[in-house]
Design a protein around this motif. Structure first.
Motif, PDB file in Angstrom:
ATOM      1  N   GLU A  46     -18.403  35.133 -52.645  1.00  0.00           N
ATOM      2  CA  GLU A  46     -19.531  34.466 -53.304  1.00  0.00           C
ATOM      3  C   GLU A  46     -20.219  33.563 -52.298  1.00  0.00           C
ATOM      4  N   GLY A  47     -21.548  33.502 -52.377  1.00  0.00           N
ATOM      5  CA  GLY A  47     -22.298  32.665 -51.445  1.00  0.00           C
ATOM      6  C   GLY A  47     -22.563  33.385 -50.136  1.00  0.00           C
ATOM      7  N   GLU A  48     -22.988  32.608 -49.140  1.00  0.00           N
ATOM      8  CA  GLU A  48     -23.313  33.175 -47.840  1.00  0.00           C
ATOM      9  C   GLU A  48     -22.797  32.287 -46.719  1.00  0.00           C
ATOM     10  N   GLY A  49     -22.527  32.919 -45.584  1.00  0.00           N
ATOM     11  CA  GLY A  49     -22.083  32.178 -44.417  1.00  0.00           C
ATOM     12  C   GLY A  49     -22.595  32.823 -43.151  1.00  0.00           C
ATOM     13  N   HIS A  74     -14.907  31.864 -31.622  1.00  0.00           N
ATOM     14  CA  HIS A  74     -15.803  32.083 -32.752  1.00  0.00           C
ATOM     15  C   HIS A  74     -16.042  30.794 -33.512  1.00  0.00           C
ATOM     16  N   GLU A  75     -17.073  30.835 -34.332  1.00  0.00           N
ATOM     17  CA  GLU A  75     -17.409  29.723 -35.238  1.00  0.00           C
ATOM     18  C   GLU A  75     -17.992  30.333 -36.500  1.00  0.00           C
ATOM     19  N   TYR A  76     -17.612  29.786 -37.652  1.00  0.00           N
ATOM     20  CA  TYR A  76     -18.225  30.246 -38.889  1.00  0.00           C
ATOM     21  C   TYR A  76     -18.329  29.101 -39.883  1.00  0.00           C
ATOM     22  N   TYR A  77     -19.340  29.195 -40.779  1.00  0.00           N
ATOM     23  CA  TYR A  77     -19.653  28.081 -41.675  1.00  0.00           C
ATOM     24  C   TYR A  77     -20.513  28.597 -42.829  1.00  0.00           C
ATOM     25  N   ALA A  78     -20.530  27.841 -43.915  1.00  0.00           N
ATOM     26  CA  ALA A  78     -21.345  28.180 -45.086  1.00  0.00           C
ATOM     27  C   ALA A  78     -22.807  27.863 -44.816  1.00  0.00           C
ATOM     28  N   ILE A  79     -23.703  28.692 -45.338  1.00  0.00           N
ATOM     29  CA  ILE A  79     -25.129  28.374 -45.304  1.00  0.00           C
ATOM     30  C   ILE A  79     -25.689  28.270 -46.721  1.00  0.00           C
ATOM     31  N   SER A  80     -24.834  28.492 -47.718  1.00  0.00           N
ATOM     32  CA  SER A  80     -25.188  28.239 -49.116  1.00  0.00           C
ATOM     33  C   SER A  80     -24.401  27.021 -49.573  1.00  0.00           C
ATOM     34  N   SER A  81     -24.672  26.554 -50.771  1.00  0.00           N
ATOM     35  CA  SER A  81     -24.011  25.334 -51.259  1.00  0.00           C
ATOM     36  C   SER A  81     -22.493  25.478 -51.252  1.00  0.00           C
ATOM     37  N   SER A  82     -22.003  26.685 -51.502  1.00  0.00           N
ATOM     38  CA  SER A  82     -20.574  26.963 -51.366  1.00  0.00           C
ATOM     39  C   SER A  82     -20.411  28.392 -50.868  1.00  0.00           C
ATOM     40  N   TRP A  83     -19.319  28.608 -50.194  1.00  0.00           N
ATOM     41  CA  TRP A  83     -19.038  29.935 -49.654  1.00  0.00           C
ATOM     42  C   TRP A  83     -17.579  30.251 -49.954  1.00  0.00           C
ATOM     43  N   ILE A  84     -17.373  31.191 -50.876  1.00  0.00           N
ATOM     44  CA  ILE A  84     -16.027  31.538 -51.310  1.00  0.00           C
ATOM     45  C   ILE A  84     -15.593  32.833 -50.614  1.00  0.00           C
ATOM     46  N   VAL A  85     -14.411  32.791 -50.018  1.00  0.00           N
ATOM     47  CA  VAL A  85     -13.920  33.946 -49.283  1.00  0.00           C
ATOM     48  C   VAL A  85     -12.465  34.239 -49.638  1.00  0.00           C
ATOM     49  N   ASP A  86     -12.076  35.481 -49.427  1.00  0.00           N
ATOM     50  CA  ASP A  86     -10.663  35.878 -49.389  1.00  0.00           C
ATOM     51  C   ASP A  86     -10.371  36.249 -47.941  1.00  0.00           C
ATOM     52  N   TRP A  87      -9.151  36.000 -47.484  1.00  0.00           N
ATOM     53  CA  TRP A  87      -8.870  36.266 -46.082  1.00  0.00           C
ATOM     54  C   TRP A  87      -7.403  36.609 -45.846  1.00  0.00           C
ATOM     55  N   ILE A  88      -7.183  37.263 -44.708  1.00  0.00           N
ATOM     56  CA  ILE A  88      -5.838  37.621 -44.308  1.00  0.00           C
ATOM     57  C   ILE A  88      -5.772  37.562 -42.779  1.00  0.00           C
ATOM     58  N   VAL A  89      -4.716  36.977 -42.268  1.00  0.00           N
ATOM     59  CA  VAL A  89      -4.512  36.829 -40.821  1.00  0.00           C
ATOM     60  C   VAL A  89      -3.281  37.652 -40.445  1.00  0.00           C
ATOM     61  N   PHE A  90      -3.377  38.392 -39.345  1.00  0.00           N
ATOM     62  CA  PHE A  90      -2.287  39.307 -39.012  1.00  0.00           C
ATOM     63  C   PHE A  90      -2.224  39.527 -37.502  1.00  0.00           C
ATOM     64  N   ASP A  91      -1.140  40.155 -37.064  1.00  0.00           N
ATOM     65  CA  ASP A  91      -0.940  40.478 -35.659  1.00  0.00           C
ATOM     66  C   ASP A  91       0.025  41.650 -35.590  1.00  0.00           C
ATOM     67  N   GLY A  92       0.437  42.035 -34.400  1.00  0.00           N
ATOM     68  CA  GLY A  92       1.353  43.145 -34.194  1.00  0.00           C
ATOM     69  C   GLY A  92       0.909  43.966 -32.996  1.00  0.00           C
ATOM     70  N   HIS A  93       1.861  44.615 -32.341  1.00  0.00           N
ATOM     71  CA  HIS A  93       1.534  45.283 -31.089  1.00  0.00           C
ATOM     72  C   HIS A  93       0.659  46.518 -31.255  1.00  0.00           C
ATOM     73  N   GLN A  94       0.492  47.009 -32.504  1.00  0.00           N
ATOM     74  CA  GLN A  94      -0.369  48.170 -32.724  1.00  0.00           C
ATOM     75  C   GLN A  94      -1.733  47.802 -33.305  1.00  0.00           C
ATOM     76  N   VAL A  95      -1.939  46.525 -33.610  1.00  0.00           N
ATOM     77  CA  VAL A  95      -3.200  46.139 -34.240  1.00  0.00           C
ATOM     78  C   VAL A  95      -4.383  46.382 -33.303  1.00  0.00           C
ATOM     79  N   GLY A  96      -4.290  45.866 -32.089  1.00  0.00           N
ATOM     80  CA  GLY A  96      -5.388  46.027 -31.145  1.00  0.00           C
ATOM     81  C   GLY A  96      -5.738  47.474 -30.874  1.00  0.00           C
ATOM     82  N   PRO A  97      -4.753  48.326 -30.512  1.00  0.00           N
ATOM     83  CA  PRO A  97      -5.058  49.742 -30.294  1.00  0.00           C
ATOM     84  C   PRO A  97      -5.638  50.436 -31.529  1.00  0.00           C
TER      85      PRO A  97
END
Length: 274
Positions: A46-49, A74-97
């Protein structure tokens, strides 16, 4: 807002994909990371960023997501009154390839998502796993990360309606034609006419969709057909099979067959028929 940070063991870090952090319905704050972070999928609900990375600025609206590569500023920020996000952070030796070779993504970017519900469901699934008392949570979360990445290949793209699934649908008449006419001469001009693309654009779209050049794909189809004939007609000569499969030269057929199958046509026939 929901967030869960799992305990990450050495065993988890040996997995090809593992989860680091996950959250949903998050009111996104202004984030600046001069040296980057881990791999992140951040989806606009919801919203924009805006995302700034690699000298580019991307605007993210509902139905879009950003993929942030490991160690990239990187840098990121809301440009609407609110910016609602879902997110997931991950790693692993096969992610990059996987991201580079399967998704064809070489830099952090914003992506259009044709099936945003799938990605949100992966994030919810990860949260449910981590909030439960299920055993082997690291393994289960690894499956979630892999599923998200494979869906990214199919349903996300840098341009609207350019996901692999959308492009695959546009190429279906060509796939059907190749399947039915593999034994005939297939020119780039003819195939471009079937799709309505220019020859150059067809090559670009085909490579993005299949991760293969168009004539590599044709060779694969022809070799598949030749394998069927090798087994169905054990006394048929190799030069006859080569011609039937669309190869003008039997030696070239054997070269392509060995390159794709790691064995010769005769060896293939002997392995399966004795």
């Amino acid at each position: 807002m929901k967030r869960h940070i799992p305990v990450i063991t050495d065993t988890d870090k040996r997995l090809p994909y593992y989860l680091i952090d996950v959250g949903s319905t998050w009111s996104q704050e202004h984030v600046v990371r001069p040296v980057g972070y881990m791999y992140q999928w951040i989806q606009c609900v919801e919203g924009e960023g805006e995302l700034i990375t690699g000298g580019n600025t991307f605007r993210l609206k509902e139905g879009m997501a950003m993929l942030l590569l490991k160690g990239i500023p990187h840098e990121y920020y809301a440009i609407s009154s609110s910016w609602i996000v879902d997110w997931i952070v991950f790693d692993g030796h096969q992610v990059g390839p996987f991201i580079e070779h399967n998704a064809g993504i070489e830099s952090s970017c914003a992506l259009y998502v044709s099936r945003p519900d799938l990605f949100l469901s992966h994030i919810q699934n990860a949260l449910e796993i981590l909030q439960s008392d299920r055993p082997l949570q690291g393994i289960q979360c690894s499956k979630v990360v892999y599923s998200l990445l494979t869906d990214m290949v199919q349903y996300a793209s840098a341009h609207p309606d350019h996901s692999a699934t959308s492009l695959n649908h546009k190429l279906k008449p060509l796939f059907d034609y190749i399947e039915e006419n593999f034994h005939k001469p297939l020119t780039l001009e003819l195939m471009a006419e079937i799709t309505g693309f220019s020859p150059q654009h067809l090559c670009t779209v085909f490579k993005k969709t299949t991760n293969n050049r168009i004539f590599q794909y044709i060779h694969s189809v022809r070799i598949k057909k030749s394998k069927e004939l090798l087994l169905a007609n054990p006394h048929m000569q190799i030069k006859e099979i080569a011609a039937w499969a669309g190869f003008e030269d039997a030696n070239y057929f054997c070269t392509v067959f060995k390159k794709l199958e790691q064995i010769s046509p005769n060896q293939y026939r002997k392995i399966y028929l004795g």
